[in-house]
Scaffold this motif. Structure first.
Motif, PDB file in Angstrom:
ATOM      1  N   SER A   1       0.818  -1.212   0.000  1.00 51.11           N
ATOM      2  CA  SER A   1       0.000   0.000   0.000  1.00 51.11           C
ATOM      3  C   SER A   1       0.851   1.261   0.000  1.00 51.11           C
ATOM      4  O   SER A   1       0.616   2.202  -0.766  1.00 51.11           O
ATOM      5  CB  SER A   1      -0.932   0.012   1.216  1.00 51.11           C
ATOM      6  OG  SER A   1      -1.771  -1.119   1.205  1.00 51.11           O
ATOM      7  N   SER A   2       1.833   1.319   0.904  1.00 49.91           N
ATOM      8  CA  SER A   2       2.702   2.491   1.016  1.00 49.91           C
ATOM      9  C   SER A   2       3.926   2.087   1.818  1.00 49.91           C
ATOM     10  O   SER A   2       4.053   0.938   2.254  1.00 49.91           O
ATOM     11  CB  SER A   2       1.978   3.653   1.708  1.00 49.91           C
ATOM     12  OG  SER A   2       1.821   3.395   3.094  1.00 49.91           O
TER      13      SER A   2
ATOM     14  N   GLN B   1       2.432   1.032   5.154  1.00 49.86           N
ATOM     15  CA  GLN B   1       1.269   0.144   5.236  1.00 49.86           C
ATOM     16  C   GLN B   1       1.431  -1.011   4.254  1.00 49.86           C
ATOM     17  O   GLN B   1       1.721  -0.809   3.072  1.00 49.86           O
ATOM     18  CB  GLN B   1      -0.018   0.908   4.938  1.00 49.86           C
ATOM     19  CG  GLN B   1      -1.275   0.092   5.168  1.00 49.86           C
ATOM     20  CD  GLN B   1      -2.529   0.875   4.823  1.00 49.86           C
ATOM     21  OE1 GLN B   1      -3.234   0.558   3.889  1.00 49.86           O
ATOM     22  NE2 GLN B   1      -2.779   1.937   5.583  1.00 49.86           N
TER      23      GLN B   1
ATOM     24  N   ALA C   1       1.615   1.345  -4.116  1.00 51.16           N
ATOM     25  CA  ALA C   1       2.596   2.397  -3.824  1.00 51.16           C
ATOM     26  C   ALA C   1       3.402   2.749  -5.074  1.00 51.16           C
ATOM     27  O   ALA C   1       3.669   3.928  -5.341  1.00 51.16           O
ATOM     28  CB  ALA C   1       3.520   1.967  -2.692  1.00 51.16           C
TER      29      ALA C   1
ATOM     30  N   ALA D   1      -3.157   5.573   2.314  1.00 47.98           N
ATOM     31  CA  ALA D   1      -1.936   5.083   1.674  1.00 47.98           C
ATOM     32  C   ALA D   1      -1.444   6.056   0.613  1.00 47.98           C
ATOM     33  O   ALA D   1      -0.236   6.274   0.460  1.00 47.98           O
ATOM     34  CB  ALA D   1      -2.194   3.710   1.053  1.00 47.98           C
TER      35      ALA D   1
ATOM     36  N   THR E   1       2.176   8.098   0.479  1.00 49.84           N
ATOM     37  CA  THR E   1       3.098   7.935  -0.645  1.00 49.84           C
ATOM     38  C   THR E   1       3.461   9.263  -1.286  1.00 49.84           C
ATOM     39  O   THR E   1       4.614   9.489  -1.672  1.00 49.84           O
ATOM     40  CB  THR E   1       2.481   7.009  -1.712  1.00 49.84           C
ATOM     41  OG1 THR E   1       2.183   5.742  -1.100  1.00 49.84           O
ATOM     42  CG2 THR E   1       3.419   6.801  -2.882  1.00 49.84           C
TER      43      THR E   1
END
Length: 540
Positions: A142-143, A146, A237, A263, A267
């Motif tokens: 996600s990032s 995360q 991401a 997220a 980012t």
């Protein structure tokens, strides 16, 4: 979920009607009826199919308000709606992909396909917590802060404990099945087979892939791609970072509820992230949340985009006109002239205006003070008296909020100072000013001021029974209902003479009296009362 939009947004309703027949043919249920009912949708198959229909309706509605996407990014199943929005898939093929993909995933969930865990760290750190857990895999990158893991539920629970022991957030997600993991391997070949006849085309809008290693690579959008979309980890991401590097700074999340907004913000620092819809939170007891007004939420998102310059401001037929100027009400707040009903008074233009002091160079009064009126010295009594009309007809006092007028406390201070100056000369000190009553004033209201020279006994430094000629007591009265009412009193003295012993009476007063003008004057540096510095002057 979209029920208010069906009623209040014709474009959204039209988009759902167009999809409804395609969904019914592929899925066997009516998308419009599901949205109209407001019922909670369960099961992977019905949930994913309904979300796809909602996303397509929202994308169509968004475009109808002038919001054309500069690019699209899809998250997991969201890539299907993103591909249709970009023009790479027809709406009919998009429905085919989402229904057949979700039907196969429904079978994985029924077979007990595992669970998912959200960790507050990047993918490398997340795998570090999963050491020794063979059936735990990265499902979503996600990032940098995360990661979503998928796999066996018991092993994920152990990973969560390890992460929490290190102070990291860890949350098991309520999902049916473990997508983007080996659990979906059995359905990949059937999915490729069912999607073999897709008619794909070039995207009209740039498409950032969350499946391929290079997010800028243009996918084929065929059966192989959608099988990879189902099995591989979601590289959100990477796709968002690539879009940001290409100059995109605003992201609209087209979903029933924000899922990736956090997220995206993690980012792209400073990114504008605007969810189109949002669910209300559940109750503290876990009860179902109240239904939110999706129309209001959607238009809040439009307003956010508009104020950031991403959408043109809505216009209506007509012409631009200047806003009328404020209708100022002009009121004069300075005293124009002395009360005309008092004998011997001269206009302020002759007596006070432009003077720095009311006192002449010889210590006498250069002109009668407007708040004192005619001066009478009583023979044999060492007393002086003044009488003056202080009504609004003579002085422009401000009105109270309740509409009435009262003589303000500052007027008493000015009256006392002026009386002392007229009797003792310009170098006069006021101490112990006390306001005892509130005087409501009508159009004409008369007050009487008295100054008694040489008040006995209580003066500081005076021996018992002595009389001082440089000190006096000023009292302000009003005659109401046939009797005299004391409104204020103070001690005045020539030069720096001491005032009364003890402290100024600072008794508490009722709040309503303070608001009406009653209050106490503060102490001076010597602590013996309030020392006035100069009288109040009329101004031009």
């Amino acid at each position: 979920m979209g029920r208010r939009l069906l009623v209040e947004e014709p474009v959204f309703a039209g988009a759902i009607e167009e999809i409804d027949g395609l969904v019914a043919a592929e899925a066997g249920f009516s998308l419009a009826e599901v949205l109209e009912s407001g019922e909670r949708v369960t099961g992977v198959f019905r949930t994913m199919t309904t979300l796809f229909g909602l996303q397509m309706g929202l994308a169509t509605l968004l475009r109808s308000y002038g919001a054309e996407p500069g690019a699209v990014v899809g998250h997991s199943m969201g890539e299907v709606a993103a591909a249709v929005t970009a023009g790479a898939l027809s709406l009919a093929d998009g429905v085919k992909v989402i229904t057949r993909r979700s039907r196969l995933l429904d079978g994985v969930a029924e077979a007990g396909g595992g669970a998912m865990l959200v960790l507050g760290c990047d993918a490398v750190a997340a795998l570090g917590f999963a050491l020794g857990c063979a059936d735990v895999h990265v499902a979503v990158r996600s990032s940098a802060r995360q990661t979503v893991l998928a796999g066996d539920a018991e092993q994920l629970a152990r990973v969560a404990v390890r992460a929490e022991e290190q102070g990291l957030p860890a949350r098991l997600v309520q999902v049916e099945g473990a997508g983007h993991s080996p659990a979906v391997d059995p359905i990949l070949d059937p999915l490729r087979a069912e999607l073999a006849g897709l008619r794909t085309g070039a995207a009209d809008v740039p498409f950032y892939s969350t499946v391929l290693n290079d997010p800028r690579q243009v996918p084929d959008f065929d059966g192989d791609y959608w099988a990879a979309n189902t099995r591989r980890a979601v590289r959100l991401a990477d796709a968002i970072a690539a879009a940001a590097d290409d100059g995109f700074t605003a992201f609209v999340e087209v979903n029933a509820h924000p899922l990736v907004a956090q997220a995206i913000g993690e980012t792209v620092e400073g990114a504008l992230v605007v969810p189109l819809l949002r669910r209300a939170p559940r109750g503290a007891d876990g009860s179902e949340p109240p239904e939110t007004d999706d129309t209001v939420t959607f238009h809040e998102a439009l307003a956010t985009l508009t104020v950031h310059g991403l959408l043109p401001a809505p216009t209506v037929p007509g012409r631009v006109a200047d806003v009328p100027m404020p209708p100022w009400e002009h009121r004069w707040h300075w005293v124009r002239e002395v009360p005309s009903g008092s004998a011997g008074h001269r206009p302020l233009e002759e007596s006070y205006v432009g003077r720095r002091s009311l006192l002449g160079p010889d210590g006498g009064v250069a002109g009668r003070h407007p708040l004192l009126g005619p001066h009478v010295e009583l023979p044999g009594e060492d007393r002086h008296a003044w009488s003056v009309d202080v009504g609004p007809a003579m002085f422009p006092w401000g009105d109270r909020p309740d509409g009435g007028s009262v003589l303000p406390a500052v007027a008493y201070a000015e009256i006392v100072l002026a009386a002392g100056a007229e009797v003792f000369g310009p170098d006069v000190t006021v101490s112990g000013l006390r306001v005892d009553g509130v005087l409501p004033i009508g159009e004409h209201t008369t007050i009487t001021i008295s100054l008694t020279v040489g008040a006995p006994g209580a003066m500081a430094g005076a021996r018992e029974g002595a009389v001082r000629e440089d000190v006096g007591t000023v009292e302000v009265y009003a005659r109401t209902a046939g009797s005299w009412t004391l409104l204020a009193s103070a001690v005045v003295s020539r030069g720096g003479c001491a005032g009364p012993t003890g402290q100024v009476d600072a008794r508490p007063v009722d709040d309503s009296q303070v608001g009406a003008g009653q209050g106490m004057v503060g102490h001076d540096e010597r602590g013996d009362g309030a020392e006035a510095a100069a009288p109040m002057y009329p101004r031009r």
